[in-house]
Enzyme design. Structure first.
Site, PDB file in Angstrom:
ATOM      1  N   ASN A 117       0.832  -1.216   0.000  1.00  0.00           N
ATOM      2  CA  ASN A 117       0.000   0.000   0.000  1.00  0.00           C
ATOM      3  C   ASN A 117       0.869   1.269   0.000  1.00  0.00           C
ATOM      4  O   ASN A 117       0.362   2.372   0.137  1.00  0.00           O
ATOM      5  CB  ASN A 117      -0.983   0.012   1.179  1.00  0.00           C
ATOM      6  CG  ASN A 117      -0.283   0.085   2.519  1.00  0.00           C
ATOM      7  OD1 ASN A 117       0.950   0.020   2.589  1.00  0.00           O
ATOM      8  ND2 ASN A 117      -1.042   0.225   3.590  1.00  0.00           N
ATOM      9  N   TYR A 127      -7.370 -12.031  -1.251  1.00  0.00           N
ATOM     10  CA  TYR A 127      -7.719 -13.097  -2.196  1.00  0.00           C
ATOM     11  C   TYR A 127      -6.941 -12.895  -3.484  1.00  0.00           C
ATOM     12  O   TYR A 127      -6.854 -11.772  -3.992  1.00  0.00           O
ATOM     13  CB  TYR A 127      -9.220 -13.116  -2.495  1.00  0.00           C
ATOM     14  CG  TYR A 127      -9.552 -14.197  -3.490  1.00  0.00           C
ATOM     15  CD1 TYR A 127      -9.567 -15.533  -3.090  1.00  0.00           C
ATOM     16  CD2 TYR A 127      -9.781 -13.900  -4.826  1.00  0.00           C
ATOM     17  CE1 TYR A 127      -9.809 -16.543  -4.003  1.00  0.00           C
ATOM     18  CE2 TYR A 127     -10.037 -14.915  -5.746  1.00  0.00           C
ATOM     19  CZ  TYR A 127     -10.048 -16.228  -5.331  1.00  0.00           C
ATOM     20  OH  TYR A 127     -10.278 -17.233  -6.225  1.00  0.00           O
ATOM     21  N   SER A 161       5.277  -4.137   6.510  1.00  0.00           N
ATOM     22  CA  SER A 161       5.297  -3.488   7.833  1.00  0.00           C
ATOM     23  C   SER A 161       6.244  -2.306   7.782  1.00  0.00           C
ATOM     24  O   SER A 161       7.298  -2.397   7.145  1.00  0.00           O
ATOM     25  CB  SER A 161       5.814  -4.430   8.929  1.00  0.00           C
ATOM     26  OG  SER A 161       5.872  -3.741  10.175  1.00  0.00           O
ATOM     27  N   ALA A 170       8.330 -12.478   7.865  1.00  0.00           N
ATOM     28  CA  ALA A 170       9.489 -11.626   8.130  1.00  0.00           C
ATOM     29  C   ALA A 170       9.351 -11.116   9.558  1.00  0.00           C
ATOM     30  O   ALA A 170       8.582 -10.198   9.833  1.00  0.00           O
ATOM     31  CB  ALA A 170       9.527 -10.457   7.147  1.00  0.00           C
ATOM     32  N   TYR A 229       6.019  -2.205  17.413  1.00  0.00           N
ATOM     33  CA  TYR A 229       6.656  -3.077  16.412  1.00  0.00           C
ATOM     34  C   TYR A 229       7.004  -4.416  17.043  1.00  0.00           C
ATOM     35  O   TYR A 229       6.691  -5.477  16.505  1.00  0.00           O
ATOM     36  CB  TYR A 229       7.906  -2.373  15.885  1.00  0.00           C
ATOM     37  CG  TYR A 229       8.610  -3.096  14.759  1.00  0.00           C
ATOM     38  CD1 TYR A 229       7.981  -3.309  13.539  1.00  0.00           C
ATOM     39  CD2 TYR A 229       9.931  -3.540  14.899  1.00  0.00           C
ATOM     40  CE1 TYR A 229       8.642  -3.954  12.494  1.00  0.00           C
ATOM     41  CE2 TYR A 229      10.596  -4.175  13.869  1.00  0.00           C
ATOM     42  CZ  TYR A 229       9.949  -4.384  12.661  1.00  0.00           C
ATOM     43  OH  TYR A 229      10.607  -5.012  11.635  1.00  0.00           O
ATOM     44  N   TYR A 256      -0.861 -21.479  13.538  1.00  0.00           N
ATOM     45  CA  TYR A 256      -1.315 -22.030  12.245  1.00  0.00           C
ATOM     46  C   TYR A 256      -0.508 -23.281  11.891  1.00  0.00           C
ATOM     47  O   TYR A 256      -1.029 -24.223  11.318  1.00  0.00           O
ATOM     48  CB  TYR A 256      -1.180 -20.981  11.127  1.00  0.00           C
ATOM     49  CG  TYR A 256      -2.466 -20.229  10.871  1.00  0.00           C
ATOM     50  CD1 TYR A 256      -2.973 -19.346  11.824  1.00  0.00           C
ATOM     51  CD2 TYR A 256      -3.188 -20.411   9.689  1.00  0.00           C
ATOM     52  CE1 TYR A 256      -4.155 -18.665  11.613  1.00  0.00           C
ATOM     53  CE2 TYR A 256      -4.371 -19.732   9.463  1.00  0.00           C
ATOM     54  CZ  TYR A 256      -4.852 -18.863  10.417  1.00  0.00           C
ATOM     55  OH  TYR A 256      -6.021 -18.197  10.203  1.00  0.00           O
TER      56      TYR A 256
END
Ligand code: UDP
Length: 334
Positions: A30, A60, A73, A112, A143, A157
């Site tokens: 972005n 997606y 980030s 990362a 951070y 996960y």
């Protein structure tokens, strides 16, 4: 392969490496801290796609994906102080979305992460087994905690869904494509030296950091990405055994656990200032400024794991890396 934050300093070098290896690359960014200048040479390439996107939103992409790499980030202290909430969101919500996409596509996931998970460390060098010393409510906590959450989410996960994940803890890195006003020490000193301004040393300058040239770092990350899994996700059906894994399990030496990638040559900030003065051929003076809150006093990676698991260690010397970076900034500023 998909890279979030692909227009950033490290993300764009990773795009280059993967395109060079023949992969198809989708880059999302972005541009809060990334820049299209870093990708200009890839636009129009048949295997490269850029999408302007905030990765905290639902993710997606069409078609199959082999890997999702989450690099989005703010990463310079100056940036995460300016964008504290965006930093927390991309580390938390962005990581969740990127993990969800990897799971949906049955893709490998690479996070990362950062040496900041060790905070202001009480042991040095820092091995992956060290749990860190982080102040959650300090300005830089946004951070550190975002990345700590991201690591916890990634391991969840991995353990719960059997996702084939990797976590790289990136130590201080420098090289071409750092922004001139990024705020980090190497880019600040070089830009200051080349513009005839004093080098701004924060605190006494006796705090240490260990600097890795970007090409070395990208080599380590690529090796981690491509390293074979310990077990395939399909074999990971017995969730209970993963939830109650013991510390002495062979998975402790697993590619799925965090791995430090950085250069263990430790220097004080004053020593870096001297190298930049010498290599830029300028005799600008030093100007001492206040030390930012919770600025770590020491930082040095223990890279034994990366050596053993990936056969990786840095190759580019500090002087060589600084020369190449000075050359880049000379052209950029001209
Ligand atoms: N620093 C400095 N002058 C600068 C920028 C940074 O002395 O112009 C110091 C900073 O206080 C820290 C070290 O250099 O001790 C590395 O800072 P950087 O922002 O590059 O990265 P960090 O490792 O703190 O995330």
């Amino acid at each position: 392969m998909l890279i979030t934050g692909g227009a950033g300093f490290l993300g764009s070098h990773l795009c280059d490496r993967l395109i060079g290896m023949g992969h198809q690359v989708v880059c999302l960014d972005n541009l809060v801290t990334g820049s299209m200048d870093n990708l200009a040479h890839l636009l129009g390439h048949e295997r490269f796609t850029y999408v302007h996107y905030n990765v905290c939103d639902y993710l997606y992409v069409e078609g199959p994906l082999d890997a999702v790499m989450h690099f989005a980030s703010p990463a310079s202290p100056q940036d995460y102080l300016e964008f504290p909430i965006a930093t927390l969101k991309v580390g938390a919500l962005g990581t969740h979305k990127a993990l969800g996409l990897a799971k949906a596509k049955n893709a490998r996931f690479l996070l990362a992460s950062t040496s900041e998970v060790y905070g202001d460390p009480l042991v040095s060098p820092q091995s992956e087994a060290y749990w860190g010393n982080v102040n959650p409510i300090s300005p830089r906590g946004v951070y550190d905690e975002a990345k700590r959450f991201a690591e916890a989410m990634t391991m969840a996960y991995h353990r719960y869904h059997g996702l084939d994940s990797r976590i790289v803890r990136i130590f201080n890195t420098y090289g071409p494509r750092m922004r001139p006003h990024d705020g980090r020490v190497v880019s600040n000193f070089i830009v200051q030296a080349l513009s005839g301004k004093p080098l701004t040393v924060f605190g006494t300058g006796k705090q240490t950091r260990s600097f890795c040239y970007v090409d070395d770092l990208i080599e380590g990350i690529t090796r981690l990405l491509l390293a074979p899994s310990d077990r395939t996700p399909k074999q990971r059906t017995d969730r209970q055994s993963f939830l109650y894994e013991k510390n002495d399990s062979p998975l402790v030496e697993s590619v799925h656990e965090p791995i430090n990638i950085g250069n263990p040559q430790e220097l004080t900030v004053l020593e870096i200032a001297k190298r930049v003065q010498a290599l830029s051929g300028t005799q600008v003076p030093l100007e001492f400024k206040p030390l930012p809150a919770d600025d770590p006093k020491v930082r040095c990676p223990d890279i034994r794991r990366a050596k053993e698991l990936l056969g990786w260690e840095p190759k580019v010397s500090l002087d060589e890396g600084l020369r190449r970076t000075i050359e880049y900034f000379r052209k950029k500023l001209a």
